[in-house]
Design an enzyme around this catalytic site. Structure first.
Site, PDB file in Angstrom:
ATOM      1  N   GLY A   8      -4.136   6.457   1.887  1.00  0.00           N
ATOM      2  CA  GLY A   8      -3.520   5.592   2.879  1.00  0.00           C
ATOM      3  C   GLY A   8      -2.794   4.442   2.221  1.00  0.00           C
ATOM      4  N   ASN A   9      -2.124   3.618   3.022  1.00  0.00           N
ATOM      5  CA  ASN A   9      -1.377   2.494   2.475  1.00  0.00           C
ATOM      6  C   ASN A   9      -2.280   1.448   1.832  1.00  0.00           C
ATOM      7  OD1 ASN A   9       1.569   2.877   3.222  1.00  0.00           O
ATOM      8  ND2 ASN A   9       0.599   3.214   5.207  1.00  0.00           N
ATOM      9  N   SER A  10      -3.466   1.236   2.409  1.00  0.00           N
ATOM     10  CA  SER A  10      -4.382   0.222   1.892  1.00  0.00           C
ATOM     11  C   SER A  10      -5.534   0.822   1.094  1.00  0.00           C
ATOM     12  CB  SER A  10      -4.956  -0.617   3.045  1.00  0.00           C
ATOM     13  OG  SER A  10      -3.932  -1.269   3.753  1.00  0.00           O
ATOM     14  N   ASN A  11      -6.086   1.922   1.593  1.00  0.00           N
ATOM     15  CA  ASN A  11      -7.262   2.520   0.958  1.00  0.00           C
ATOM     16  C   ASN A  11      -7.071   4.017   0.748  1.00  0.00           C
ATOM     17  OD1 ASN A  11      -9.192   0.216   0.896  1.00  0.00           O
ATOM     18  ND2 ASN A  11      -8.919   0.301   3.116  1.00  0.00           N
ATOM     19  N   ASP A 109      -1.612  12.034   7.855  1.00  0.00           N
ATOM     20  CA  ASP A 109      -2.926  11.605   8.333  1.00  0.00           C
ATOM     21  C   ASP A 109      -3.071  11.818   9.831  1.00  0.00           C
ATOM     22  OD1 ASP A 109      -0.947   9.665   8.751  1.00  0.00           O
ATOM     23  OD2 ASP A 109      -2.354   7.992   8.631  1.00  0.00           O
ATOM     24  N   ARG A 110      -1.979  11.668  10.583  1.00  0.00           N
ATOM     25  CA  ARG A 110      -2.042  11.844  12.037  1.00  0.00           C
ATOM     26  C   ARG A 110      -2.294  13.309  12.394  1.00  0.00           C
ATOM     27  NH1 ARG A 110       3.036   8.807  14.608  1.00  0.00           N
ATOM     28  NH2 ARG A 110       1.736   8.932  16.502  1.00  0.00           N
TER      29      ARG A 110
END
Length: 255
Positions: A8-11, A109-110
């Site tokens: 993901g963008n953050s994790n 991811d969706r």
């Protein structure tokens, strides 16, 4: 054993499956400047703590919404795991029709979340994923991905407030004891927390009205649990929904 990786963008979330059982899972920060070797060192440390070795892996499947990370993850798999990973994207069999103007625009991811949610429930659904962005994905009673909505994530919204309002401090994201706060910190916490509860309730309500159905509402992502506890519009929290979806997609793509 199967290693599933959701970037993901953050994790970045990793999981180890033995058959259908999730044996281990980890969450690390996503850093597109980290090298293949640095990621290998980090994952090796996590594996050692769990009594695992790279040689234990039989296969890897990856989804990412951060394009620069794909080469890094593929390099990691090939150099250290001696495996070519499955990558969620065009050409992968999902078993889910996508009603989107351009299906290639839907984040990996969706789709992974939608596949897992429908496989587990077999009913109309709205999946709310609390990540860097907060996404709302609608699945029909027959398992078709119908579309959805994307809102700024809680972290993005809070950070914008801290940066643009110079007198306001950074505060912990937590549920305050009351909505009518008596100091600045609690006022900010009330606005951020209950503002997001209201956002979720509003979008879900409007989606239900547009669908003219009563879908089941599934929440996932790092902040799903505290938001779900503050509203009756979320029916179920699935913290490992994305990892489960990756496992299901892996199984669907075995020849």
């Amino acid at each position: 054993m199967l290693l599933v990786i959701d970037v993901g963008n953050s994790n970045t979330v990793l999981g180890i499956y033995q058959g259908q059982d999730l044996k281990q899972n980890w969450r690390v920060g996503t850093d597109k400047y980290r090298t293949v070797d640095e990621y290998a060192m980090l994952i090796n440390d996590l594996f050692q703590l769990a009594g695992l070795r790279f040689d234990d892996l039989d296969d890897v499947i990856v989804s990412t919404v951060v394009p620069p990370m794909l080469n890094t993850v593929e390099g990691l798999c090939q150099r250290y795991f001696h495996l070519s990973p499955y990558v969620v994207g065009p050409g992968m069999k999902t078993g889910m029709p996508i009603q989107y103007d351009n299906p290639r625009e839907v984040g990996a991811d969706r789709i992974v979340n939608a596949v897992a949610a429908y496989e587990k429930n077999k009913c109309p659904l709205i999946v709310v994923d609390f990540g860097t962005a907060t996404t709302f994905d609608v699945i029909s009673p027959t398992g078709t991905y119908m579309g959805g909505a994307i809102a700024p994530g809680i972290g993005i919204s809070a950070e914008a407030l801290f940066e643009r309002a110079s007198k306001l401090p950074r505060v912990e994201f937590t549920r305050p004891t009351q909505i009518i706060a008596k100091n600045t910190v609690n006022s900010m916490q009330a606005g951020i927390f209950f503002g997001y509860v209201g956002l979720v309730e509003g979008i879900v309500s409007r989606m239900k009205a547009e669908l003219k159905q009563t879908p089941k509402i599934i929440a996932t992502g790092g902040l799903a649990a505290p938001i779900a506890a503050a509203t009756s519009c979320i029916d179920q929290v699935e913290p490992f929904l994305t990892l489960e979806g990756l496992r299901i997609l892996y199984e669907r793509n075995q020849d």
